[in-house]
Scaffold this motif. Sequence first.
Motif, PDB file in Angstrom:
ATOM      1  N   GLY A 165     -18.478   8.743 -27.318  1.00  0.00           N
ATOM      2  CA  GLY A 165     -19.333   9.872 -26.980  1.00  0.00           C
ATOM      3  C   GLY A 165     -18.723  11.179 -27.426  1.00  0.00           C
ATOM      4  N   SER A 166     -19.569  12.204 -27.549  1.00  0.00           N
ATOM      5  CA  SER A 166     -19.105  13.521 -27.974  1.00  0.00           C
ATOM      6  C   SER A 166     -19.699  14.639 -27.126  1.00  0.00           C
ATOM      7  N   SER A 167     -20.276  14.298 -25.987  1.00  0.00           N
ATOM      8  CA  SER A 167     -20.901  15.299 -25.124  1.00  0.00           C
ATOM      9  C   SER A 167     -19.834  16.236 -24.546  1.00  0.00           C
ATOM     10  N   PRO A 168     -20.210  17.469 -24.211  1.00  0.00           N
ATOM     11  CA  PRO A 168     -19.243  18.417 -23.625  1.00  0.00           C
ATOM     12  C   PRO A 168     -18.588  17.893 -22.358  1.00  0.00           C
ATOM     13  N   LEU A 169     -19.359  17.192 -21.510  1.00  0.00           N
ATOM     14  CA  LEU A 169     -18.784  16.671 -20.263  1.00  0.00           C
ATOM     15  C   LEU A 169     -17.700  15.640 -20.548  1.00  0.00           C
ATOM     16  N   LEU A 170     -17.947  14.760 -21.518  1.00  0.00           N
ATOM     17  CA  LEU A 170     -16.943  13.748 -21.857  1.00  0.00           C
ATOM     18  C   LEU A 170     -15.740  14.388 -22.523  1.00  0.00           C
ATOM     19  N   GLN A 171     -15.964  15.361 -23.390  1.00  0.00           N
ATOM     20  CA  GLN A 171     -14.850  16.033 -24.044  1.00  0.00           C
ATOM     21  C   GLN A 171     -13.969  16.757 -23.035  1.00  0.00           C
ATOM     22  N   ARG A 172     -14.580  17.286 -21.973  1.00  0.00           N
ATOM     23  CA  ARG A 172     -13.804  17.931 -20.920  1.00  0.00           C
ATOM     24  C   ARG A 172     -12.882  16.919 -20.232  1.00  0.00           C
ATOM     25  N   VAL A 173     -13.396  15.711 -20.018  1.00  0.00           N
ATOM     26  CA  VAL A 173     -12.580  14.650 -19.408  1.00  0.00           C
ATOM     27  C   VAL A 173     -11.410  14.297 -20.318  1.00  0.00           C
ATOM     28  N   LEU A 174     -11.674  14.120 -21.607  1.00  0.00           N
ATOM     29  CA  LEU A 174     -10.618  13.741 -22.548  1.00  0.00           C
ATOM     30  C   LEU A 174      -9.579  14.851 -22.693  1.00  0.00           C
ATOM     31  N   THR A 175     -10.007  16.089 -22.616  1.00  0.00           N
ATOM     32  CA  THR A 175      -9.057  17.211 -22.642  1.00  0.00           C
ATOM     33  C   THR A 175      -8.126  17.154 -21.432  1.00  0.00           C
ATOM     34  N   SER A 176      -8.688  16.822 -20.279  1.00  0.00           N
ATOM     35  CA  SER A 176      -7.866  16.676 -19.066  1.00  0.00           C
ATOM     36  C   SER A 176      -6.862  15.548 -19.220  1.00  0.00           C
ATOM     37  N   VAL A 177      -7.290  14.453 -19.840  1.00  0.00           N
ATOM     38  CA  VAL A 177      -6.396  13.306 -20.070  1.00  0.00           C
ATOM     39  C   VAL A 177      -5.215  13.724 -20.937  1.00  0.00           C
ATOM     40  N   VAL A 178      -5.498  14.425 -22.030  1.00  0.00           N
ATOM     41  CA  VAL A 178      -4.442  14.855 -22.953  1.00  0.00           C
ATOM     42  C   VAL A 178      -3.446  15.776 -22.247  1.00  0.00           C
ATOM     43  N   LYS A 179      -3.928  16.624 -21.347  1.00  0.00           N
ATOM     44  CA  LYS A 179      -3.050  17.570 -20.663  1.00  0.00           C
ATOM     45  C   LYS A 179      -2.164  16.889 -19.620  1.00  0.00           C
ATOM     46  N   VAL A 180      -2.726  15.953 -18.850  1.00  0.00           N
ATOM     47  CA  VAL A 180      -1.969  15.368 -17.744  1.00  0.00           C
ATOM     48  C   VAL A 180      -1.138  14.161 -18.167  1.00  0.00           C
ATOM     49  N   ALA A 181      -1.513  13.506 -19.252  1.00  0.00           N
ATOM     50  CA  ALA A 181      -0.847  12.255 -19.641  1.00  0.00           C
ATOM     51  C   ALA A 181       0.663  12.389 -19.831  1.00  0.00           C
ATOM     52  N   PRO A 182       1.166  13.427 -20.527  1.00  0.00           N
ATOM     53  CA  PRO A 182       2.619  13.499 -20.752  1.00  0.00           C
ATOM     54  C   PRO A 182       3.425  13.737 -19.486  1.00  0.00           C
TER      55      PRO A 182
END
Length: 384
Positions: free
Chosen positions: A71-88
């Motif tokens: 998916g490429s919706s803004p809501l999903l992209q917001r989730v993936l951005t959160s994943v990238v930030k918290v994962a490390p």
Amino acid sequence: MGVLQLTSRDERSFAEHDVEFLGQIADQIAISLKNALQYEQVNKTKDRLHDENMVLREQIDGACMFEEIVGSSPLLQRVLTSVVKVAPTDSTVLILGETGTGKELIARATHKCSRRSGRAFISVNCASIPPSLIASELFGHEKGAFTGALQQRQGRFELAHSGTIFLDEIGELPTETQIALLRVLQERQFERVGGNRVIAADVRIIAATNRDLPAAIAAGTFRADLFYRLNVFPIEVPSLRERKEDIPMLVEHLVKRFAEKMGKQIRKIDQTTLELCRKYAWPGNIRELQNIVERSVILLSGDTFWIDEAWLSNQQPPLHDLSSSLMETLENQEKKIIEAALAESNGKVAGPTGAATRLGIPRSTLDRKILQLNINKHRFMPRP
């Protein structure tokens, strides 16, 4: 002492020697300059290749990390951005969302992006294990700890050592197990059932639930202190009906997957089917869509994918287990808690002193609850 006399022949010899010597020096300087330039060029090329390699690695990692999250919706992209930030980080993550929205995929992506990615990812569905066995499943047990415990057994926390443990349906944990989990979060240690040896827990915890945990706290079925320990970094996964723009991409992805699995050639997707999918509410979210697509591919005989409209119109959202009277009681309790938080924050929802922060829930969740419960937040704001 006599003065050394040089003949013209000797002078020519020395002059030739000087020229030859200076020529050698010039050659060495030229070689040194050439080597320096080459070295600089090699370093520049090396740096460029390194930068290109890093970009390529990031692109590959991004493609692999989210390969199942379509998916490429803004809501999903917001989730993936959160994943990238918290994962490390090693922070505890609480994934919220309806059933079937792909919470485990988000948990796996978080693990894959973390420093623990080379270690185990252990998934536990807390709702699928009987309450009497959940403590043993999580923390292990000693031989003879209970009837049937014929030998020592490691729990999931030990198996996840140095890695990540994913506790799905965390809202279904029995109260006594919640206390034990709270100790792991606070002290990073636990004991096996029937044992007294303290075991260190070097584990990153990711939890998920489709339950309304503040309502469960109000009802007395979930511990508030455990909720606040889990709710360090909440990620709210949107429902499929909230990101309908992703449906065509999801259908195409699922059709391709099941067609390859079943050895079928599907060349196109019926546009009427896509329109039906966009209009349908999908109470079961992506899991329901996946089941419908798989069923259709099984029955398909041609090269065009389609879905029977009756399959969607006959789908009904699952009935809630609780009676209407109990639901009403929970809603009233939840409303009181939210109104109290709004009163303390002078009607402010967001920000460090807002009601959402006081309740430990995302602002979007609180906004939705305020609408659902018909709460007038403006009456808590100070009058001018």
